[in-house]
Design a protein around this motif. Structure first.
Motif, PDB file in Angstrom:
ATOM      1  N   ARG A 194       1.046  -1.303   0.008  1.00 20.88           N
ATOM      2  CA  ARG A 194       0.049  -0.014   0.025  1.00 20.88           C
ATOM      3  C   ARG A 194       0.937   1.200  -0.089  1.00 20.88           C
ATOM      4  O   ARG A 194       0.565   2.372  -0.545  1.00 20.88           O
ATOM      5  CB  ARG A 194      -1.080  -0.111   1.253  1.00 20.88           C
ATOM      6  N   SER A 240     -15.558   8.829   5.962  1.00 17.34           N
ATOM      7  CA  SER A 240     -15.058   8.662   4.332  1.00 17.34           C
ATOM      8  C   SER A 240     -15.195   9.857   3.538  1.00 17.34           C
ATOM      9  O   SER A 240     -14.363  10.403   2.712  1.00 17.34           O
ATOM     10  CB  SER A 240     -15.333   7.380   3.862  1.00 17.34           C
ATOM     11  N   TYR A 247      -9.123  15.293   1.139  1.00 18.93           N
ATOM     12  CA  TYR A 247      -8.273  15.027  -0.052  1.00 18.93           C
ATOM     13  C   TYR A 247      -8.384  16.125  -1.169  1.00 18.93           C
ATOM     14  O   TYR A 247      -7.378  16.260  -1.832  1.00 18.93           O
ATOM     15  CB  TYR A 247      -8.697  13.477  -0.711  1.00 18.93           C
ATOM     16  N   LEU A 286      -3.544   6.679   5.399  1.00 19.12           N
ATOM     17  CA  LEU A 286      -4.560   6.518   4.404  1.00 19.12           C
ATOM     18  C   LEU A 286      -4.127   7.166   3.076  1.00 19.12           C
ATOM     19  O   LEU A 286      -4.214   8.513   2.950  1.00 19.12           O
ATOM     20  CB  LEU A 286      -5.819   7.420   4.909  1.00 19.12           C
ATOM     21  N   ARG A 287      -3.704   6.331   2.101  1.00 19.47           N
ATOM     22  CA  ARG A 287      -3.357   6.861   0.700  1.00 19.47           C
ATOM     23  C   ARG A 287      -4.182   6.462  -0.206  1.00 19.47           C
ATOM     24  O   ARG A 287      -4.845   5.405  -0.296  1.00 19.47           O
ATOM     25  CB  ARG A 287      -1.938   5.915   0.541  1.00 19.47           C
ATOM     26  N   THR A 288      -4.481   7.793  -0.959  1.00 19.16           N
ATOM     27  CA  THR A 288      -5.709   7.398  -2.057  1.00 19.16           C
ATOM     28  C   THR A 288      -5.299   8.605  -3.235  1.00 19.16           C
ATOM     29  O   THR A 288      -4.810   9.363  -3.058  1.00 19.16           O
ATOM     30  CB  THR A 288      -7.092   7.949  -1.428  1.00 19.16           C
ATOM     31  N   ALA A 303     -12.030   6.530  -1.172  1.00 17.30           N
ATOM     32  CA  ALA A 303     -11.504   6.774   0.395  1.00 17.30           C
ATOM     33  C   ALA A 303     -12.316   5.685   1.161  1.00 17.30           C
ATOM     34  O   ALA A 303     -11.511   5.289   2.190  1.00 17.30           O
ATOM     35  CB  ALA A 303     -12.192   8.237   0.541  1.00 17.30           C
ATOM     36  N   GLU A 305     -12.725   2.629   0.575  1.00 11.59           N
ATOM     37  CA  GLU A 305     -11.751   1.421   0.441  1.00 11.59           C
ATOM     38  C   GLU A 305     -10.742   1.563   1.217  1.00 11.59           C
ATOM     39  O   GLU A 305     -10.121   0.539   1.723  1.00 11.59           O
ATOM     40  CB  GLU A 305     -11.644   1.149  -1.296  1.00 11.59           C
ATOM     41  N   THR A 306      -9.980   2.559   1.131  1.00 10.91           N
ATOM     42  CA  THR A 306      -8.814   2.962   1.846  1.00 10.91           C
ATOM     43  C   THR A 306      -8.872   2.894   3.137  1.00 10.91           C
ATOM     44  O   THR A 306      -8.299   2.073   4.012  1.00 10.91           O
ATOM     45  CB  THR A 306      -8.323   4.218   1.570  1.00 10.91           C
TER      46      THR A 306
END
Length: 422
Positions: A194, A240, A247, A286-288, A303, A305-306
């Motif tokens: 990830r 989320s 983000y 949390l990487r998106t 987000a 899913e992350t």
């Protein structure tokens, strides 16, 4: 007075390092602040506080040593002193609370401090101030609930209070065995994949020093309701949705599509830990990916899913995440942080006394830039904490952008990120 010495947890050792290098302020204080409206029985309140301290070892745990030699010293139960102060009004209360939250707790002696401010015969404020080494946000919710229950018990209520299944040292024992065995192998594999090639958000930092600052604003109830509907429509959590808004703002400010934000998760996957008071929380990254052509609902689903992946693999201690120092460019993965307080019941009544849990804004942050969302009536309160490296005008623009983006997407239309007008 008897005491027991046990090892500190991995997370406690990290927090102790932060406290060592940033002494003299209250950023490691983690309070429960309540407004008490109605006739207050002070003796019953004292009994409730003493009952809390006796039931939860963390609330009577001091610390000795440093680094890997940091040790928890669990003391036997004792009466918690309750400072009582008369105040003239709201302005004095705000100043007194700010002063209390800014004053460090000497965790080598005792980890908690209690103050009761009296504003009138039926109007009080209580601050149970705790060092972050012995508590976290989840624990604060447990304490607020149990404080009310124990107050009622002291008044003669027959409601039983269940003893915690794990004390904090039980969690430490479990985490130690987990880290020394093979139980985290799949977690390490997940995070290695990830976080490969991770780059930190490039915020427009400046060369500056000075105290941290906070700016805040409200999301009105009608916009908050729209965001909750959007979460349901996307089959996602409100967390989320609010993260996706962050983000979107960071993408505009940093000019990046690949975005990584750190967040503290409760880390209570074991049922036995659900009612444990202590510092169990763990940092996750949390990487998106967020692109200009992507619609906001699509970003919410990404987000979500992350967040779901991070929840499944949150037991991997943050300090052992496979992060490449070279890719971080001298920064830290927790330089940019997102937090959201759960929408709990913040008001409860025991007899004629109302307990309201307050979220103070004076507590500050130990991170570079932290966006925090808290419930505020039917709406929400958004706070942006930042160090002096981020210009106040930039922080203000980020907060305004967050609010305008929230209003733009609350109607549910599939707005592309490039058209949010940030």
């Amino acid at each position: 007075m008897g005491s027991i010495e046990v090892p500190a947890s991995i997370g406690q050792r990290l927090l102790a390092m932060i406290g060592h290098y940033r002494p003299g302020h209250g950023a490691l204080n983690c309070p429960v602040v309540c407004r008490l409206r109605g006739p207050l029985d002070v003796d019953a309140l004292r009994a409730a506080l003493d009952g809390l301290t006796a039931a939860h070892e963390a609330l009577r745990t001091a610390f000795a040593g440093r680094g890997r030699r940091l040790t928890q010293v669990i003391h036997a139960p004792r009466t918690l002193p309750l400072a009582r102060v008369d105040l003239a009004g709201e302005a004095e209360l705000a100043a007194a609370l700010a002063g209390e939250l800014a004053t460090p707790i000497d965790v080598a002696d005792w980890p908690t401090r209690a103050t009761l401010w009296r504003l009138g015969p039926a109007d009080h404020a209580l601050c149970l101030n705790m060092h972050h080494l012995v508590t976290d946000a989840w624990s604060a919710g447990l304490i607020f609930h149990e404080l009310r229950a124990r107050y009622g018990l002291a008044l003669g209520s027959a409601s039983p209070i269940r003893a915690p299944r794990w004390q904090y040292r039980d969690f430490v024992d479990w985490q130690t065995r987990l880290c020394e065995g093979t139980g985290l192998d799949r977690h390490r594999d997940y995070w290695r994949a990830r976080l490969a090639g991770l780059r930190l958000p490039r915020l427009p930092y400046r060369e500056a020093s000075g105290p941290s600052a906070v700016t805040g604003a409200d999301i009105p109830p009608e916009v908050a309701a729209g965001l909750r509907r959007l979460a349901r429509d996307c089959r996602a959590t409100l967390f989320s949705v609010m993260l996706a808004l962050y983000y979107a703002v960071l993408r505009q400010v940093c000019g990046q599509d690949d975005l990584a934000v750190a967040s503290l998760f409760a880390n209570r996957s074991r049922e036995e830990a659900r009612d444990t008071v202590g510092f169990l929380a763990n940092m996750v990254v949390l990487r998106t990916t967020a692109t200009g052509r992507q619609t906001f609902p699509a970003l919410v689903r990404a987000a979500h899913e992350t967040v779901a992946g991070a929840l499944a693999y949150q037991e991997q201690p943050y300090q052992t995440l496979p992060l490449d120092p070279a890719s971080l460019g001298g920064g830290r993965a927790d330089d940019v942080v997102f937090q959201m307080m759960a929408e709990l019941d913040h008001v409860g009544r025991v007899g004629d006394l109302e307990f309201e849990l307050l979220v103070p804004e004076d507590i500050g942050s130990r991170f570079g830039v932290e966006l925090a969302v808290t419930p505020h009536g039917a709406g929400m309160r958004v706070l942006l904490f930042h160090t002096a490296r981020l210009a106040p005008s930039t922080a203000s623009d980020m907060l305004e952008g967050y609010l305008s983006a929230a209003a733009a997407v609350a109607g549910g239309a599939p707005v592309p990120l490039a058209h949010l007008g940030l």
